[in-house]
Design an enzyme around this catalytic site. Structure first.
Site, PDB file in Angstrom:
ATOM      1  CD  GLN A  76      -5.843   1.109   8.405  1.00  0.00           C
ATOM      2  OE1 GLN A  76      -6.110   1.870   7.488  1.00  0.00           O
ATOM      3  NE2 GLN A  76      -4.605   0.644   8.547  1.00  0.00           N
ATOM      4  NE  ARG A  83      -2.969  -0.279   3.274  1.00  0.00           N
ATOM      5  CZ  ARG A  83      -2.629  -1.050   4.297  1.00  0.00           C
ATOM      6  NH1 ARG A  83      -2.542  -2.356   4.109  1.00  0.00           N
ATOM      7  NH2 ARG A  83      -2.374  -0.545   5.481  1.00  0.00           N
ATOM      8  CB  ALA A 136     -19.344   4.471  11.037  1.00  0.00           C
ATOM      9  CE1 TYR A 173     -11.477   5.601   2.933  1.00  0.00           C
ATOM     10  CE2 TYR A 173     -12.176   5.706   5.224  1.00  0.00           C
ATOM     11  CZ  TYR A 173     -11.307   5.243   4.256  1.00  0.00           C
ATOM     12  OH  TYR A 173     -10.289   4.403   4.624  1.00  0.00           O
ATOM     13  CB  ALA A 191     -14.697   6.180  11.333  1.00  0.00           C
ATOM     14  CE1 TYR A 245      -3.012   3.870   0.977  1.00  0.00           C
ATOM     15  CE2 TYR A 245      -1.279   3.612   2.592  1.00  0.00           C
ATOM     16  CZ  TYR A 245      -2.560   3.362   2.174  1.00  0.00           C
ATOM     17  OH  TYR A 245      -3.383   2.589   2.946  1.00  0.00           O
TER      18      TYR A 245
END
Lengths: 273, 96
Positions: free
Chosen positions: A169, A69, A210, A95, A127, A73
């Site tokens: 996570q 990742r 959520a 988000y 969140a 990124y």
């Protein structure tokens, strides 16, 4: 460096729940942008944002299982900045809150500013904000620490069991490769063992999710800590660990403060004599 | 009206969380949501909603790659530049 170039980047958050959390300011930015880059937590939310601006580009395509990742990124940042370099008015839509547990918006803004472009972050409902409202938790009541789960596992932390602990996570607990979208029971066992060194095995913990769509329900599942091994976790699951111990007063500090308070009262009384 | 616009309207309803599932039809009618969307919205039929939204691909929602070093933050309360989380070699190789 002084801002002189025409290109710009604004990173903003659209909150978590479709329709419920987006601000008018965020919507105006999206509608008026030359290019919108988007990272949503739900495909339908992604579709919704795409309808607001014809040149909306999803950053989802940069993710690939087996590819770190960190590379994804970096590629996201390059894609966004390349449009800023073309002197376009670029908006990055993320988000939740773009600056909370999100490295891409921070790094894009840092790099754009360094290169002389206008760059700004606009807050969104995270969140974490939803969690406090949905679970009825006030982080100020007992205190609250929060970590990305894998970082919590690999770095030695001084955890205070008289405060809340929130682990984000948790579905990729123990992923040090950054190459996977979920980890297995072996990694989760290490997490549970670590937590059981701090909390009782039968301590109640909460799995929270959520809602991304307004027709979804909040996930608020209370389980025993030991049950964390087998419970179903999703990408957006968060582990909330309530305090297991009472807060202990620091008597020495309290005495010092009481003395100060008494002195202050004495001075105050003298002024009125 | 698109399904996303219907969801946006639903998401803006102040009484949404009070409305029981069996009363949602009335809410959808009040919001002039087309009949074709009623069943998937009431039953929370994810696949139908995705089909109506024209959406196919899976979504990944991880965007944090936290620092894995234990150095104290330096000037400006920022981690040292060489410990940038996107600097894969500088960070992850030292962890493993």
């Amino acid at each position: 460096m002084e801002q002189t170039l025409q290109g710009s980047i604004v990173c903003l958050g659209i909150g978590i729940t479709l329709g419920s959390h987006i601000t008018q300011l965020a919507r105006n930015y999206i509608e008026q942008a030359d290019v919108v880059f988007l990272l949503a937590s739900d495909g339908i939310v992604e579709q919704w944002i795409c309808e607001m601006n014809d040149d909306t580009r999803s950053l989802q395509y940069f993710y690939q299982e087996g590819i770190s990742r960190a590379i994804s990124y970096k590629n996201m940042i390059n894609a966004i900045l390349s449009e800023v370099h073309k002197n376009k008015k670029v908006v990055g839509v993320f988000y939740g809150h773009p600056g909370v547990f999100a490295c891409v918006p921070h790094l894009v803004i840092q790099q754009a500013k360094k290169q002389g472009y206008y760059a700004l972050m606009e807050a969104g409902i995270s969140a974490e904000d939803c969690l406090y409202a949905d679970l009825g938790i006030d982080p100020g009541e007992y205190g609250c620490a929060q970590f990305e789960t894998s970082q919590f596992m690999i770095c030695k932390r001084k955890i205070d069991p008289s405060a809340y602990l929130i682990l984000w996570q948790v579905c990729i607990a123990g992923d040090i490769s950054l190459k996977t979208f979920s980890t297995g029971i072996k990694q989760r066992k290490i997490l549970v063992d670590l937590l059981e060194s701090i909390y009782p095995k039968d301590h109640n913990v909460i799995i929270y999710e959520a809602p991304t769509l307004p027709i979804h329900a909040v996930r608020n599942d209370t389980i025993k800590l030991a049950e964390l091994l087998t419970v179903t976790l999703n990408q957006h699951s968060t582990l909330v660990i309530p305090p297991s111990e009472k807060m202990i007063m620091n008597k020495e500090i309290l005495e010092q403060l009481n003395e100060l308070s008494n002195e202050h009262r004495a001075i105050h009384l003298c002024q009125f004599d | 009206m698109q399904i996303t616009q219907a969801l946006e309207k639903i998401g803006q309803q102040p009484d949404l969380k009070k409305v029981a599932v069996d009363k949602r039809k009335k809410l959808l009618e009040k919001l002039s949501v087309p009949d074709v969307f009623h069943i998937p919205l009431i039953s929370n039929d994810r696949k139908s909603l995705e089909r109506l939204a024209g959406f196919k691909k899976d979504i990944v929602c991880y965007i944090a790659a936290p620092e894995k070093e234990s150095d104290m933050p330096k000037d400006g309360n920022k981690p040292p530049q060489e410990d940038n989380p996107l600097n894969e070699e500088a960070t992850l190789s030292r962890v493993s």
